[in-house]
Design an enzyme around this catalytic site. Structure first.
Site, PDB file in Angstrom:
ATOM      1  N   ASP A 105      -0.398 -54.183  11.445  1.00  0.00           N
ATOM      2  CA  ASP A 105      -1.120 -54.216  12.712  1.00  0.00           C
ATOM      3  C   ASP A 105      -0.463 -53.789  13.793  1.00  0.00           C
ATOM      4  O   ASP A 105       0.778 -54.305  13.921  1.00  0.00           O
ATOM      5  CB  ASP A 105      -2.153 -55.253  12.839  1.00  0.00           C
ATOM      6  CG  ASP A 105      -3.074 -55.766  11.692  1.00  0.00           C
ATOM      7  OD1 ASP A 105      -3.217 -54.618  10.703  1.00  0.00           O
ATOM      8  OD2 ASP A 105      -3.572 -56.667  11.501  1.00  0.00           O
ATOM      9  N   TYR A 106      -1.137 -53.239  14.645  1.00  0.00           N
ATOM     10  CA  TYR A 106      -0.503 -52.878  16.056  1.00  0.00           C
ATOM     11  C   TYR A 106      -0.035 -54.321  16.570  1.00  0.00           C
ATOM     12  O   TYR A 106       1.129 -54.387  17.214  1.00  0.00           O
ATOM     13  CB  TYR A 106      -1.560 -51.946  16.657  1.00  0.00           C
ATOM     14  CG  TYR A 106      -1.216 -51.850  18.368  1.00  0.00           C
ATOM     15  CD1 TYR A 106      -0.242 -50.803  18.608  1.00  0.00           C
ATOM     16  CD2 TYR A 106      -1.901 -52.615  19.552  1.00  0.00           C
ATOM     17  CE1 TYR A 106      -0.044 -50.509  19.720  1.00  0.00           C
ATOM     18  CE2 TYR A 106      -1.420 -52.117  20.846  1.00  0.00           C
ATOM     19  CZ  TYR A 106      -0.534 -51.031  20.844  1.00  0.00           C
ATOM     20  OH  TYR A 106      -0.236 -50.762  22.182  1.00  0.00           O
TER      21      TYR A 106
END
Ligand code: URA
Length: 298
Positions: A105-106
């Protein structure tokens, strides 16, 4: 040199060899503008124009295998409509296009493998191998043993229980606890959603291990090339992941989950059947990718 089409398609990272056979049988592959539907067909990528759904196949000249310590705030997609930084921006001096093996994920940091060897990547991500990924998770407040037990036994995400995980306490602080969670599935935002399911609020999430490969001393944003032994070890995992044994057939069988509390003290052991299979991840999906179009980041 002539090679079977399914091998070339797989090497280009479009899909696995088996799925490439489907592409061929379905008339989606052409050599020099002639659709080829026979499975034994060969082509020479240096002289033939091979296309999948009309798009030319790109086969890398040099195989690259990179280990990056992904910082928070980077996308693992190959472009981002919102213009956020991409992990590939960090790979200064790497001439070839490389693709992340799976995704983070970011807001997740840590170990990310990138390669232009699609066949190797597809193999790594194949559910059959059940490669274990270990995450360190900083959570708000205190973690209770019952929460560790639930995480280890499996929690329900989207109506389906997660496979048994190996869970242990790493550190306990004033404001936060640190856990280690090792899973072999690859469901979307799995660790965050597992924590949510047991009412734990994730403050920080870092992947520290992928199979036998550990993140090591790389600082956020730093990368290094993998050595041949590391590449081979990931290709042929001989060591079963924690919580598994190898059956004589070579199949990995998940047989226990372990909950470690009190900084590594083994608290409980249980027997379980084989775990749920992981989902295919982003970079080298089973379906043919549209070149130039990023894989979706959750
Ligand atoms: N699990 C998550 O929740 N996020 C990641 O980035 C990886 C695993």
């Amino acid at each position: 040199m002539q090679e079977r089409l399914q091998k070339l398609i797989s090497q280009a990272g479009i899909t696995s060899r088996r799925a490439a056979e489907e592409l061929i049988l379905n008339g989606r592959v052409a050599v020099n503008d002639r659709v080829v539907t026979e499975l034994g067909s060969k082509a020479d990528p240096s002289s033939d124009r091979i296309t999948v759904d009309g798009r030319p196949l790109v086969i890398a000249s040099q195989k690259l295998y990179i280990l990056l310590n992904k910082p928070v705030g980077y996308m693992t997609t190959l472009d981002d409509p919102e213009g956020r930084p991409l992990v590939t921006d960090l790979l200064q001096g790497i001439g070839e296009r490389v693709y992340p093996v799976g995704r983070l994920d970011y807001n997740t940091e840590g170990l990310l493998i990138l390669t232009n060897d699609g066949e190797w990547a597809n193999r790594l991500m194949h559910p059959r191998h059940e490669i274990e990924k270990e995450y360190h998770v900083r959570v708000r407040g205190k973690v209770h043993k019952s929460q560790l037990d639930q995480l280890a036994a499996g929690v329900e995400i989207d109506g389906r229980k997660t496979a048994p995980a190996v869970v242990r306490m790493v550190k306990s602080g004033e404001q936060n606890d640190w856990l280690s969670i090792a899973i072999h599935e690859g469901r979307n935002r799995q660790v965050r959603r597992m924590c949510e399911a047991v009412s734990l609020s994730v403050v920080r999430l870092k992947r520290v291990r992928y199979g036998a490969l550990s993140l090591g001393p790389l600082k956020p944003g730093e990368f290094r090339h993998l050595g041949q032994a590391e590449v081979d070890a990931l290709r042929n995992p001989t060591q079963p992941a924690a919580g598994t044994t190898k059956e004589p057939s070579g199949n990995v069988k998940r047989h226990e989950h372990r909950v470690r509390t009190g900084h590594g003290k083994l608290a409980e052991e249980k027997n379980y059947g084989p775990g749920t299979k992981p989902a295919r991840t982003a970079a080298f999906p089973k379906k043919a990718r549209t070149p130039g179009k990023p894989n979706k980041q959750p």
